[in-house]
Design a protein around this motif. Structure first.
Motif, PDB file in Angstrom:
ATOM      1  N   THR A  83      -4.537  10.478   1.696  1.00  0.00           N
ATOM      2  CA  THR A  83      -3.281   9.725   1.751  1.00  0.00           C
ATOM      3  C   THR A  83      -3.445   8.269   1.341  1.00  0.00           C
ATOM      4  N   ASP A  84      -2.348   7.693   0.847  1.00  0.00           N
ATOM      5  CA  ASP A  84      -2.227   6.250   0.613  1.00  0.00           C
ATOM      6  C   ASP A  84      -1.153   5.728   1.560  1.00  0.00           C
ATOM      7  N   SER A  85      -1.456   5.709   2.830  1.00  0.00           N
ATOM      8  CA  SER A  85      -0.479   5.678   3.919  1.00  0.00           C
ATOM      9  C   SER A  85       0.479   4.489   3.888  1.00  0.00           C
ATOM     10  N   ALA A  86       1.712   4.820   3.561  1.00  0.00           N
ATOM     11  CA  ALA A  86       2.869   3.927   3.653  1.00  0.00           C
ATOM     12  C   ALA A  86       4.096   4.818   3.757  1.00  0.00           C
ATOM     13  N   GLN A  87       5.089   4.402   4.508  1.00  0.00           N
ATOM     14  CA  GLN A  87       6.357   5.127   4.647  1.00  0.00           C
ATOM     15  C   GLN A  87       6.130   6.597   4.949  1.00  0.00           C
ATOM     16  N   ASP A  88       6.501   7.518   4.089  1.00  0.00           N
ATOM     17  CA  ASP A  88       6.485   8.936   4.432  1.00  0.00           C
ATOM     18  C   ASP A  88       5.077   9.492   4.611  1.00  0.00           C
ATOM     19  N   ASP A  89       4.068   8.854   4.023  1.00  0.00           N
ATOM     20  CA  ASP A  89       2.693   9.270   4.300  1.00  0.00           C
ATOM     21  C   ASP A  89       2.415   9.205   5.798  1.00  0.00           C
ATOM     22  N   ILE A 122      -0.528  19.489  -3.219  1.00  0.00           N
ATOM     23  CA  ILE A 122      -0.401  18.206  -3.903  1.00  0.00           C
ATOM     24  C   ILE A 122       1.044  17.773  -3.927  1.00  0.00           C
ATOM     25  N   MET A 123       1.309  16.531  -3.513  1.00  0.00           N
ATOM     26  CA  MET A 123       2.597  15.926  -3.795  1.00  0.00           C
ATOM     27  C   MET A 123       2.418  15.093  -5.055  1.00  0.00           C
ATOM     28  N   GLY A 124       3.103  15.496  -6.122  1.00  0.00           N
ATOM     29  CA  GLY A 124       2.960  14.724  -7.348  1.00  0.00           C
ATOM     30  C   GLY A 124       3.710  15.343  -8.503  1.00  0.00           C
ATOM     31  N   THR A 177      11.973  16.826  -4.356  1.00  0.00           N
ATOM     32  CA  THR A 177      12.231  15.685  -3.477  1.00  0.00           C
ATOM     33  C   THR A 177      13.681  15.254  -3.546  1.00  0.00           C
ATOM     34  N   LEU A 178      14.212  15.207  -4.751  1.00  0.00           N
ATOM     35  CA  LEU A 178      15.561  14.681  -4.946  1.00  0.00           C
ATOM     36  C   LEU A 178      16.657  15.613  -4.449  1.00  0.00           C
ATOM     37  N   THR A 179      16.299  16.853  -4.171  1.00  0.00           N
ATOM     38  CA  THR A 179      17.309  17.795  -3.673  1.00  0.00           C
ATOM     39  C   THR A 179      17.030  18.252  -2.249  1.00  0.00           C
ATOM     40  N   ASP A 180      15.751  18.484  -1.904  1.00  0.00           N
ATOM     41  CA  ASP A 180      15.434  19.140  -0.636  1.00  0.00           C
ATOM     42  C   ASP A 180      14.692  18.259   0.370  1.00  0.00           C
ATOM     43  N   ALA A 181      14.152  17.134  -0.058  1.00  0.00           N
ATOM     44  CA  ALA A 181      13.428  16.243   0.863  1.00  0.00           C
ATOM     45  C   ALA A 181      14.118  14.889   0.945  1.00  0.00           C
ATOM     46  N   LEU A 182      15.440  14.906   0.833  1.00  0.00           N
ATOM     47  CA  LEU A 182      16.253  13.690   0.783  1.00  0.00           C
ATOM     48  C   LEU A 182      17.187  13.664   1.985  1.00  0.00           C
ATOM     49  N   PRO A 202       8.875  13.365   0.540  1.00  0.00           N
ATOM     50  CA  PRO A 202       8.098  14.411  -0.138  1.00  0.00           C
ATOM     51  C   PRO A 202       6.725  14.642   0.474  1.00  0.00           C
ATOM     52  N   ASP A 203       6.114  13.597   1.034  1.00  0.00           N
ATOM     53  CA  ASP A 203       4.757  13.742   1.560  1.00  0.00           C
ATOM     54  C   ASP A 203       4.744  14.611   2.815  1.00  0.00           C
ATOM     55  N   SER A 204       5.655  14.315   3.729  1.00  0.00           N
ATOM     56  CA  SER A 204       5.708  15.126   4.942  1.00  0.00           C
ATOM     57  C   SER A 204       6.211  16.534   4.652  1.00  0.00           C
ATOM     58  N   MET A 205       7.084  16.682   3.669  1.00  0.00           N
ATOM     59  CA  MET A 205       7.518  18.015   3.260  1.00  0.00           C
ATOM     60  C   MET A 205       6.341  18.822   2.705  1.00  0.00           C
TER      61      MET A 205
END
Length: 322
Positions: free
Chosen positions: A9-15, A149-151, A195-200, A242-245
């Motif tokens: 992780t690059d831990s910030a916000q959703d991370d 992978i989230m990416g 992300t834009l449809t299901d993790a928003l 997206p990261d937690s999803m």
């Protein structure tokens, strides 16, 4: 039975939300946190991860290992414009002993050697650490049960350039190394469309969750306010997770409503499309190297997020601003 995994992780916000899920979801068995250069300054990322452990009352529950502090072949580029410092200005004195003396790449190699085929990896930042492990030991991919992978975007729009999602853009060479390395099971959750449809999370729903009276919910609000404001300013109508999803799709695979095999390649040479993820479906007869999630269960995910934020914890270290 809880799913054992390492979180890169690059831990910030959703991370940080993903770390909370890893620590507090009974279905998750978080064995280690490995830090990689990404969203914000490296030291700040480590600070954010340590604070997350403290908020969850899980100091000592899993080690934090320091990994690559810059991409393999490029200068680091962060996303402070999106995330601020990644934790809404919260701060904490990080005591000695919270960060392991063992480096992240060494930890990845050791842990997968000790339990070959048993540990999964959830990579929610640039793929530098994972690529470095592949370079250091070419048998490493065969010892990993699954790599989530989230990416990237599924031949769609980016979020740092018109063509590229941030994690692949920051270290495209690492991403291509990973997709070529021969992992037996790679699962990708993308920025566009998933992300834009299901993790928003729309603002009204976000504010309802932030009104929950627990330390974790207050921490969540501090983490996400800056990113939500930025996202809304560029036309994304809600808080993105997206990261937690991605983590939840590992430990609760029923969240994956649609997926398909793709051949994923990442552009490394073009200045215009650096980090673009070309995802070839079965029409092109390319050998698939990943399962790409096409649709996820948004309602079930956000119900799990609500349950997480309703969890009562007692932060074991004082956090300024919480």
């Amino acid at each position: 039975m809880a799913v054992p995994f390492i979180l890169d992780t690059d831990s910030a916000q959703d991370d940080c939300v993903a770390i909370l899920f890893g620590l507090l979801d009974p279905a998750a068995d978080l064995r280690a946190i490995t830090m990689v250069a990404g969203n914000v300054g490296f030291d700040r990322q480590v600070h954010n991860a340590a604070m997350t452990l403290a908020v969850a009352d899980k100091v000592g529950a899993c080690p934090i290992h320091l990994g690559c502090s810059r991409p393999l072949m490029r200068a680091w580029e962060g996303a402070e414009d999106v995330h601020g410092d990644g934790s809404g200005g919260l701060s904490m004195d990080v005591p000695d002993g919270m960060v392991s003396n063992e480096g992240a790449v060494d930890a990845l190699l050791r842990m997968t050697s000790e339990e070959p085929g048993e540990l999964s990896i959830v990579a929610i930042g640039p793929l530098t650490n994972i690529a470095a492990a592949c370079i250091a030991d070419r048998t490493f991919p065969q010892r990993v049960k699954s790599l989530y992978i989230m990416g990237g975007s599924n031949n769609g729009r980016g979020n740092i350039t018109a063509a590229a999602e941030f994690n692949f853009y920051v270290d495209p060479e690492a991403a291509q190394i990973v997709f070529d390395a021969g992992f037996s099971d790679v699962v990708v959750l993308t920025w566009d469309p998933v992300t834009l449809t299901d993790a928003l999370l729309p603002r009204l729903d976000y504010e309802e969750l932030c009104a929950i009276d627990t330390p974790i919910a207050r921490f969540f609000k501090a983490l996400c306010d800056h990113t939500l404001a930025y996202d809304e300013s560029v036309g994304v109508p809600g808080s993105t997770h997206p990261d937690s999803m991605t983590l939840q799709c590992l430990v609760h695979p029923e969240l994956i409503l649609a997926e398909a095999p793709y051949r994923v390649d990442v552009e490394t040479t073009s200045a215009l499309t650096r980090g673009y993820s070309a995802m070839a479906w079965d029409k092109f007869e390319a050998t698939a190297n990943a399962r790409v999630i096409e649709r996820a269960d948004s309602a079930a995910f956000f119900a799990r997020l609500r349950a997480l934020l309703e969890t009562h914890t007692r932060p074991v270290l004082p956090i300024s601003g919480l």
